[in-house]
Design a protein around this motif. Structure first.
Motif, PDB file in Angstrom:
ATOM      1  N   THR A   1      -8.218   3.760 -16.214  1.00 49.60           N
ATOM      2  CA  THR A   1      -7.505   4.884 -15.603  1.00 49.60           C
ATOM      3  C   THR A   1      -7.787   5.051 -14.113  1.00 49.60           C
ATOM      4  O   THR A   1      -6.917   5.514 -13.396  1.00 49.60           O
ATOM      5  CB  THR A   1      -7.857   6.214 -16.306  1.00 49.60           C
ATOM      6  OG1 THR A   1      -9.258   6.413 -16.244  1.00 49.60           O
ATOM      7  CG2 THR A   1      -7.385   6.235 -17.737  1.00 49.60           C
ATOM      8  N   THR A   2      -8.974   4.691 -13.641  1.00 47.52           N
ATOM      9  CA  THR A   2      -9.342   4.973 -12.257  1.00 47.52           C
ATOM     10  C   THR A   2      -9.507   3.692 -11.434  1.00 47.52           C
ATOM     11  O   THR A   2      -9.580   2.587 -11.977  1.00 47.52           O
ATOM     12  CB  THR A   2     -10.667   5.754 -12.182  1.00 47.52           C
ATOM     13  OG1 THR A   2     -11.719   4.904 -12.658  1.00 47.52           O
ATOM     14  CG2 THR A   2     -10.621   7.045 -12.988  1.00 47.52           C
ATOM     15  N   VAL A   3      -9.613   3.882 -10.122  1.00 47.30           N
ATOM     16  CA  VAL A   3      -9.884   2.751  -9.233  1.00 47.30           C
ATOM     17  C   VAL A   3     -11.204   2.088  -9.625  1.00 47.30           C
ATOM     18  O   VAL A   3     -11.298   0.858  -9.658  1.00 47.30           O
ATOM     19  CB  VAL A   3      -9.896   3.207  -7.756  1.00 47.30           C
ATOM     20  CG1 VAL A   3     -10.408   2.113  -6.845  1.00 47.30           C
ATOM     21  CG2 VAL A   3      -8.499   3.658  -7.323  1.00 47.30           C
ATOM     22  N   ASN A  27      -0.570   2.183  -3.259  1.00 47.05           N
ATOM     23  CA  ASN A  27       0.738   2.586  -2.723  1.00 47.05           C
ATOM     24  C   ASN A  27       0.676   2.859  -1.222  1.00 47.05           C
ATOM     25  O   ASN A  27       1.144   3.875  -0.730  1.00 47.05           O
ATOM     26  CB  ASN A  27       1.288   3.796  -3.491  1.00 47.05           C
ATOM     27  CG  ASN A  27       1.462   3.490  -4.953  1.00 47.05           C
ATOM     28  OD1 ASN A  27       1.813   2.380  -5.336  1.00 47.05           O
ATOM     29  ND2 ASN A  27       1.200   4.474  -5.792  1.00 47.05           N
ATOM     30  N   ARG A  28       0.032   1.925  -0.513  1.00 46.90           N
ATOM     31  CA  ARG A  28      -0.063   1.937   0.955  1.00 46.90           C
ATOM     32  C   ARG A  28      -0.948   3.039   1.521  1.00 46.90           C
ATOM     33  O   ARG A  28      -0.880   3.363   2.696  1.00 46.90           O
ATOM     34  CB  ARG A  28       1.314   1.979   1.599  1.00 46.90           C
ATOM     35  CG  ARG A  28       2.147   0.774   1.264  1.00 46.90           C
ATOM     36  CD  ARG A  28       3.444   0.804   1.989  1.00 46.90           C
ATOM     37  NE  ARG A  28       4.205  -0.396   1.630  1.00 46.90           N
ATOM     38  CZ  ARG A  28       5.269  -0.787   2.262  1.00 46.90           C
ATOM     39  NH1 ARG A  28       5.727  -0.094   3.277  1.00 46.90           N
ATOM     40  NH2 ARG A  28       5.901  -1.874   1.878  1.00 46.90           N
ATOM     41  N   GLU A  29      -1.779   3.642   0.691  1.00 43.84           N
ATOM     42  CA  GLU A  29      -2.720   4.665   1.137  1.00 43.84           C
ATOM     43  C   GLU A  29      -4.140   4.220   0.785  1.00 43.84           C
ATOM     44  O   GLU A  29      -4.429   3.913  -0.374  1.00 43.84           O
ATOM     45  CB  GLU A  29      -2.441   6.009   0.449  1.00 43.84           C
ATOM     46  CG  GLU A  29      -1.097   6.626   0.775  1.00 43.84           C
ATOM     47  CD  GLU A  29      -1.025   7.177   2.189  1.00 43.84           C
ATOM     48  OE1 GLU A  29      -2.071   7.603   2.727  1.00 43.84           O
ATOM     49  OE2 GLU A  29       0.082   7.175   2.754  1.00 43.84           O
ATOM     50  N   ILE A  30      -5.032   4.209   1.781  1.00 42.99           N
ATOM     51  CA  ILE A  30      -6.427   3.848   1.531  1.00 42.99           C
ATOM     52  C   ILE A  30      -7.065   4.901   0.626  1.00 42.99           C
ATOM     53  O   ILE A  30      -6.891   6.102   0.843  1.00 42.99           O
ATOM     54  CB  ILE A  30      -7.218   3.770   2.855  1.00 42.99           C
ATOM     55  CG1 ILE A  30      -6.676   2.645   3.739  1.00 42.99           C
ATOM     56  CG2 ILE A  30      -8.714   3.609   2.610  1.00 42.99           C
ATOM     57  CD1 ILE A  30      -6.975   1.263   3.237  1.00 42.99           C
ATOM     58  N   VAL A  31      -7.787   4.441  -0.378  1.00 39.45           N
ATOM     59  CA  VAL A  31      -8.539   5.344  -1.251  1.00 39.45           C
ATOM     60  C   VAL A  31     -10.009   5.232  -0.841  1.00 39.45           C
ATOM     61  O   VAL A  31     -10.621   4.176  -1.021  1.00 39.45           O
ATOM     62  CB  VAL A  31      -8.370   4.976  -2.743  1.00 39.45           C
ATOM     63  CG1 VAL A  31      -9.209   5.886  -3.621  1.00 39.45           C
ATOM     64  CG2 VAL A  31      -6.904   5.004  -3.149  1.00 39.45           C
ATOM     65  N   PRO A  32     -10.570   6.289  -0.253  1.00 37.88           N
ATOM     66  CA  PRO A  32     -11.983   6.232   0.155  1.00 37.88           C
ATOM     67  C   PRO A  32     -12.891   5.921  -1.035  1.00 37.88           C
ATOM     68  O   PRO A  32     -12.628   6.355  -2.153  1.00 37.88           O
ATOM     69  CB  PRO A  32     -12.267   7.642   0.686  1.00 37.88           C
ATOM     70  CG  PRO A  32     -10.927   8.215   1.009  1.00 37.88           C
ATOM     71  CD  PRO A  32      -9.976   7.589   0.030  1.00 37.88           C
ATOM     72  N   LYS A  33     -13.956   5.180  -0.763  1.00 37.46           N
ATOM     73  CA  LYS A  33     -14.892   4.814  -1.832  1.00 37.46           C
ATOM     74  C   LYS A  33     -15.385   6.050  -2.580  1.00 37.46           C
ATOM     75  O   LYS A  33     -15.564   6.013  -3.795  1.00 37.46           O
ATOM     76  CB  LYS A  33     -16.073   4.025  -1.265  1.00 37.46           C
ATOM     77  CG  LYS A  33     -17.017   3.526  -2.328  1.00 37.46           C
ATOM     78  CD  LYS A  33     -17.975   2.515  -1.770  1.00 37.46           C
ATOM     79  CE  LYS A  33     -18.977   2.037  -2.782  1.00 37.46           C
ATOM     80  NZ  LYS A  33     -18.434   1.370  -3.927  1.00 37.46           N
ATOM     81  N   VAL A  73      -1.489  -1.929  -5.886  1.00 38.28           N
ATOM     82  CA  VAL A  73      -2.872  -1.849  -5.437  1.00 38.28           C
ATOM     83  C   VAL A  73      -3.210  -3.108  -4.633  1.00 38.28           C
ATOM     84  O   VAL A  73      -2.889  -4.217  -5.044  1.00 38.28           O
ATOM     85  CB  VAL A  73      -3.850  -1.751  -6.644  1.00 38.28           C
ATOM     86  CG1 VAL A  73      -5.300  -1.634  -6.171  1.00 38.28           C
ATOM     87  CG2 VAL A  73      -3.462  -0.582  -7.548  1.00 38.28           C
ATOM     88  N   GLU A  74      -3.836  -2.904  -3.480  1.00 40.76           N
ATOM     89  CA  GLU A  74      -4.365  -4.010  -2.686  1.00 40.76           C
ATOM     90  C   GLU A  74      -5.873  -3.836  -2.619  1.00 40.76           C
ATOM     91  O   GLU A  74      -6.361  -2.742  -2.302  1.00 40.76           O
ATOM     92  CB  GLU A  74      -3.766  -4.008  -1.286  1.00 40.76           C
ATOM     93  CG  GLU A  74      -2.288  -4.278  -1.235  1.00 40.76           C
ATOM     94  CD  GLU A  74      -1.888  -5.692  -1.631  1.00 40.76           C
ATOM     95  OE1 GLU A  74      -2.681  -6.639  -1.367  1.00 40.76           O
ATOM     96  OE2 GLU A  74      -0.802  -5.849  -2.212  1.00 40.76           O
TER      97      GLU A  74
END
Length: 65
Positions: free
Chosen positions: A15-17, A36-42, A56-57
């Motif tokens: 479910t999560t990163v 979706n082109r938005e950085i997800v902070p650690k 996801v990249e």
């Protein structure tokens, strides 16, 4: 659920990163994740929920000079 990870189709059961990083055997590595082109902070990897169809990249940080 079906995601696109680094340009390739990927079937994901979490479910999560954080779950995705573990599934990809990348735990403990320095990396950046974009959904979706938005950085997800650690600091948000544990709480950022992925959804059907997300793109996801994952980029590995490599030291060098």
């Amino acid at each position: 659920m079906n995601l696109t990870v680094n340009g390739a189709p990927h079937t994901f059961n979490g479910t999560t990163v954080t779950d995705l990083v573990a599934e990809l055997n990348l735990t403990g590595r320095r990396l950046a994740v974009e959904v979706n082109r938005e950085i997800v902070p650690k600091s948000e990897h544990d709480t950022h929920t992925l959804r059907e169809g997300d793109t996801v990249e994952v980029v590995h940080a490599i030291g060098g000079g």
